[in-house]
Write an enzyme that holds these catalytic residues in place. Structure first.
Site, PDB file in Angstrom:
ATOM      1  N   ASP A   1     -16.581  -0.665   1.117  1.00 23.87           N
ATOM      2  CA  ASP A   1     -17.519  -1.698   1.549  1.00 23.87           C
ATOM      3  C   ASP A   1     -18.567  -1.013   2.428  1.00 23.87           C
ATOM      4  O   ASP A   1     -18.586   0.225   2.556  1.00 23.87           O
ATOM      5  CB  ASP A   1     -16.802  -2.878   2.227  1.00 23.87           C
ATOM      6  CG  ASP A   1     -16.352  -2.572   3.661  1.00 23.87           C
ATOM      7  OD1 ASP A   1     -16.463  -1.405   4.109  1.00 23.87           O
ATOM      8  OD2 ASP A   1     -15.874  -3.509   4.335  1.00 23.87           O
ATOM      9  N   HIS A   2     -19.430  -1.831   3.036  1.00 24.15           N
ATOM     10  CA  HIS A   2     -20.516  -1.266   3.852  1.00 24.15           C
ATOM     11  C   HIS A   2     -19.989  -0.432   5.021  1.00 24.15           C
ATOM     12  O   HIS A   2     -20.594   0.559   5.394  1.00 24.15           O
ATOM     13  CB  HIS A   2     -21.427  -2.395   4.364  1.00 24.15           C
ATOM     14  CG  HIS A   2     -20.667  -3.458   5.103  1.00 24.15           C
ATOM     15  ND1 HIS A   2     -19.811  -4.326   4.470  1.00 24.15           N
ATOM     16  CD2 HIS A   2     -20.612  -3.778   6.430  1.00 24.15           C
ATOM     17  CE1 HIS A   2     -19.274  -5.141   5.366  1.00 24.15           C
ATOM     18  NE2 HIS A   2     -19.734  -4.827   6.564  1.00 24.15           N
TER      19      HIS A   2
ATOM     20  N   CYS B   1     -13.238   1.326   4.107  1.00 24.44           N
ATOM     21  CA  CYS B   1     -13.931   0.203   4.745  1.00 24.44           C
ATOM     22  C   CYS B   1     -14.085   0.596   6.208  1.00 24.44           C
ATOM     23  O   CYS B   1     -13.908   1.767   6.551  1.00 24.44           O
ATOM     24  CB  CYS B   1     -13.211  -1.126   4.518  1.00 24.44           C
ATOM     25  SG  CYS B   1     -11.608  -1.293   5.311  1.00 24.44           S
ATOM     26  N   GLY B   2     -14.398  -0.353   7.084  1.00 28.05           N
ATOM     27  CA  GLY B   2     -14.613   0.016   8.480  1.00 28.05           C
ATOM     28  C   GLY B   2     -13.375   0.628   9.106  1.00 28.05           C
ATOM     29  O   GLY B   2     -13.428   1.663   9.761  1.00 28.05           O
ATOM     30  N   THR B   3     -12.238  -0.041   8.899  1.00 24.71           N
ATOM     31  CA  THR B   3     -10.974   0.436   9.465  1.00 24.71           C
ATOM     32  C   THR B   3     -10.076   1.115   8.434  1.00 24.71           C
ATOM     33  O   THR B   3      -9.114   1.789   8.818  1.00 24.71           O
ATOM     34  CB  THR B   3     -10.167  -0.751  10.016  1.00 24.71           C
ATOM     35  OG1 THR B   3      -9.957  -1.682   8.939  1.00 24.71           O
ATOM     36  CG2 THR B   3     -10.903  -1.437  11.156  1.00 24.71           C
ATOM     37  N   GLY B   4     -10.327   0.858   7.177  1.00 19.63           N
ATOM     38  CA  GLY B   4      -9.409   1.277   6.105  1.00 19.63           C
ATOM     39  C   GLY B   4      -8.323   0.238   5.858  1.00 19.63           C
ATOM     40  O   GLY B   4      -7.626   0.290   4.841  1.00 19.63           O
TER      41      GLY B   4
ATOM     42  N   HIS C   1       6.573  10.746  -0.402  1.00 18.84           N
ATOM     43  CA  HIS C   1       7.644   9.751  -0.268  1.00 18.84           C
ATOM     44  C   HIS C   1       7.341   8.419  -0.940  1.00 18.84           C
ATOM     45  O   HIS C   1       8.257   7.779  -1.461  1.00 18.84           O
ATOM     46  CB  HIS C   1       7.924   9.490   1.218  1.00 18.84           C
ATOM     47  CG  HIS C   1       8.545  10.663   1.916  1.00 18.84           C
ATOM     48  ND1 HIS C   1       9.015  10.603   3.205  1.00 18.84           N
ATOM     49  CD2 HIS C   1       8.768  11.944   1.501  1.00 18.84           C
ATOM     50  CE1 HIS C   1       9.511  11.781   3.565  1.00 18.84           C
ATOM     51  NE2 HIS C   1       9.356  12.622   2.538  1.00 18.84           N
TER      52      HIS C   1
ATOM     53  N   ARG D   1     -15.090   3.793  10.433  1.00 16.36           N
ATOM     54  CA  ARG D   1     -15.312   3.650  11.877  1.00 16.36           C
ATOM     55  C   ARG D   1     -14.148   4.243  12.661  1.00 16.36           C
ATOM     56  O   ARG D   1     -14.056   4.048  13.871  1.00 16.36           O
ATOM     57  CB  ARG D   1     -15.496   2.169  12.218  1.00 16.36           C
ATOM     58  CG  ARG D   1     -16.716   1.560  11.531  1.00 16.36           C
ATOM     59  CD  ARG D   1     -16.770   0.042  11.677  1.00 16.36           C
ATOM     60  NE  ARG D   1     -17.865  -0.499  10.871  1.00 16.36           N
ATOM     61  CZ  ARG D   1     -17.927  -1.757  10.443  1.00 16.36           C
ATOM     62  NH1 ARG D   1     -16.967  -2.609  10.737  1.00 16.36           N
ATOM     63  NH2 ARG D   1     -18.946  -2.163   9.707  1.00 16.36           N
TER      64      ARG D   1
ATOM     65  N   ARG E   1      15.726  10.374  -3.883  1.00 20.91           N
ATOM     66  CA  ARG E   1      16.005   9.133  -3.137  1.00 20.91           C
ATOM     67  C   ARG E   1      14.741   8.299  -2.953  1.00 20.91           C
ATOM     68  O   ARG E   1      14.795   7.075  -2.835  1.00 20.91           O
ATOM     69  CB  ARG E   1      16.643   9.445  -1.788  1.00 20.91           C
ATOM     70  CG  ARG E   1      15.738  10.144  -0.787  1.00 20.91           C
ATOM     71  CD  ARG E   1      16.497  10.607   0.438  1.00 20.91           C
ATOM     72  NE  ARG E   1      15.624  11.148   1.473  1.00 20.91           N
ATOM     73  CZ  ARG E   1      15.077  12.357   1.442  1.00 20.91           C
ATOM     74  NH1 ARG E   1      15.280  13.163   0.415  1.00 20.91           N
ATOM     75  NH2 ARG E   1      14.308  12.776   2.438  1.00 20.91           N
ATOM     76  N   HIS E   2      13.594   8.971  -2.965  1.00 22.81           N
ATOM     77  CA  HIS E   2      12.329   8.234  -2.795  1.00 22.81           C
ATOM     78  C   HIS E   2      11.997   7.406  -4.034  1.00 22.81           C
ATOM     79  O   HIS E   2      11.348   6.371  -3.928  1.00 22.81           O
ATOM     80  CB  HIS E   2      11.200   9.204  -2.470  1.00 22.81           C
ATOM     81  CG  HIS E   2      11.461   9.988  -1.223  1.00 22.81           C
ATOM     82  ND1 HIS E   2      11.574   9.406   0.015  1.00 22.81           N
ATOM     83  CD2 HIS E   2      11.668  11.321  -1.035  1.00 22.81           C
ATOM     84  CE1 HIS E   2      11.832  10.331   0.921  1.00 22.81           C
ATOM     85  NE2 HIS E   2      11.898  11.503   0.304  1.00 22.81           N
TER      86      HIS E   2
ATOM     87  N   ARG F   1      13.511   4.010  -3.759  1.00 26.74           N
ATOM     88  CA  ARG F   1      12.772   3.148  -2.817  1.00 26.74           C
ATOM     89  C   ARG F   1      11.470   2.655  -3.430  1.00 26.74           C
ATOM     90  O   ARG F   1      11.075   1.494  -3.240  1.00 26.74           O
ATOM     91  CB  ARG F   1      12.503   3.923  -1.521  1.00 26.74           C
ATOM     92  CG  ARG F   1      13.818   4.225  -0.803  1.00 26.74           C
ATOM     93  CD  ARG F   1      13.728   5.358   0.187  1.00 26.74           C
ATOM     94  NE  ARG F   1      15.044   5.676   0.730  1.00 26.74           N
ATOM     95  CZ  ARG F   1      15.329   6.776   1.409  1.00 26.74           C
ATOM     96  NH1 ARG F   1      14.380   7.676   1.639  1.00 26.74           N
ATOM     97  NH2 ARG F   1      16.537   6.986   1.854  1.00 26.74           N
TER      98      ARG F   1
HETATM   99  C1  RB5 Z   1     -16.527  -5.115   7.861  1.00 27.46           C
HETATM  100  O1  RB5 Z   1     -17.288  -5.376   8.994  1.00 27.46           O
HETATM  101  C2  RB5 Z   1     -15.112  -4.749   8.258  1.00 27.46           C
HETATM  102  O2  RB5 Z   1     -14.426  -5.880   8.661  1.00 27.46           O
HETATM  103  C3  RB5 Z   1     -14.403  -4.068   7.116  1.00 27.46           C
HETATM  104  O3  RB5 Z   1     -15.118  -2.936   6.762  1.00 27.46           O
HETATM  105  C4  RB5 Z   1     -13.003  -3.589   7.391  1.00 27.46           C
HETATM  106  O4  RB5 Z   1     -12.940  -2.867   8.576  1.00 27.46           O
HETATM  107  C5  RB5 Z   1     -11.949  -4.589   7.298  1.00 27.46           C
HETATM  108  O5  RB5 Z   1     -10.755  -4.296   7.422  1.00 27.46           O
END
Ligand code: RB5
Length: 145
Positions: free
Chosen positions: A8-9, A65-68, A98, A109, A132-133, A136
């Site tokens: 995403d952006h 994404c911003g956080t993944g 695993h 970010r 073993r993995h 799972r």
């Molecule tokens: C977008 O602003 C942000 O929420 C997205 O990139 C992501 O971090 C969501 O988990």
């Protein structure tokens, strides 16, 4: 080996960095977008790369994404996808060994390009250990039913 890319952006710039790395290494990829920092929704952007992995047209996906986190949650809703959101090399390698992860997610970010590229290297170089993995991972697959 062929890699599906998606973002995403919030992950766009990091996706571009990783894309440059893949190009330099001669690793094949398909970029499913997005293609700018214009706002878009990560659940939409996970769809095509996950479909490419499920169909076998790509071996792995790298999603951003911003956080993944959001894009990893979205990816894991797709049957056959095992997506790991990572921000360290140990986890990026361990999730192949695993969990037989087929998608690596990272936050634009959260991690810088140098670390992201190292994580990609670890992820792509590691092979699932089975044993073993496998039991799972089979249980994870059963949860999809
Ligand atoms: C977008 O602003 C942000 O929420 C997205 O990139 C992501 O971090 C969501 O988990």
């Amino acid at each position: 080996m062929k890699i599906a890319l998606g973002c995403d952006h919030g992950g766009y710039l990091l996706k571009e960095e990783v894309k440059n790395y893949l190009s330099q290494k001669g690793i094949l990829f398909e970029d499913f977008g997005c293609h700018s920092t214009e706002s878009c929704d990560y659940p939409d952007m996970a769809e095509a790369p996950c479909a490419a992995v499920i169909s076998g047209s790509c071996d792995f996906a790298l999603l951003f994404c911003g956080t993944g986190i959001g894009i990893s949650i979205a990816a894991n809703k797709h049957k056959g996808i095992r997506a790991a959101c990572c921000s360290d090399c140990f986890s990026a390698r361990a999730t192949r060994l695993h969990n037989n992860a087929n998608v690596l997610c990272m936050g634009g970010r959260v991690v810088g390009p140098g670390l992201a590229i190292q994580m990609v290297e670890e992820f792509l170089a590691a092979d699932f250990e089975g044993g073993r993995h496998q039991r799972r991972v089979d249980k994870l697959t059963a949860l999809e039913q």
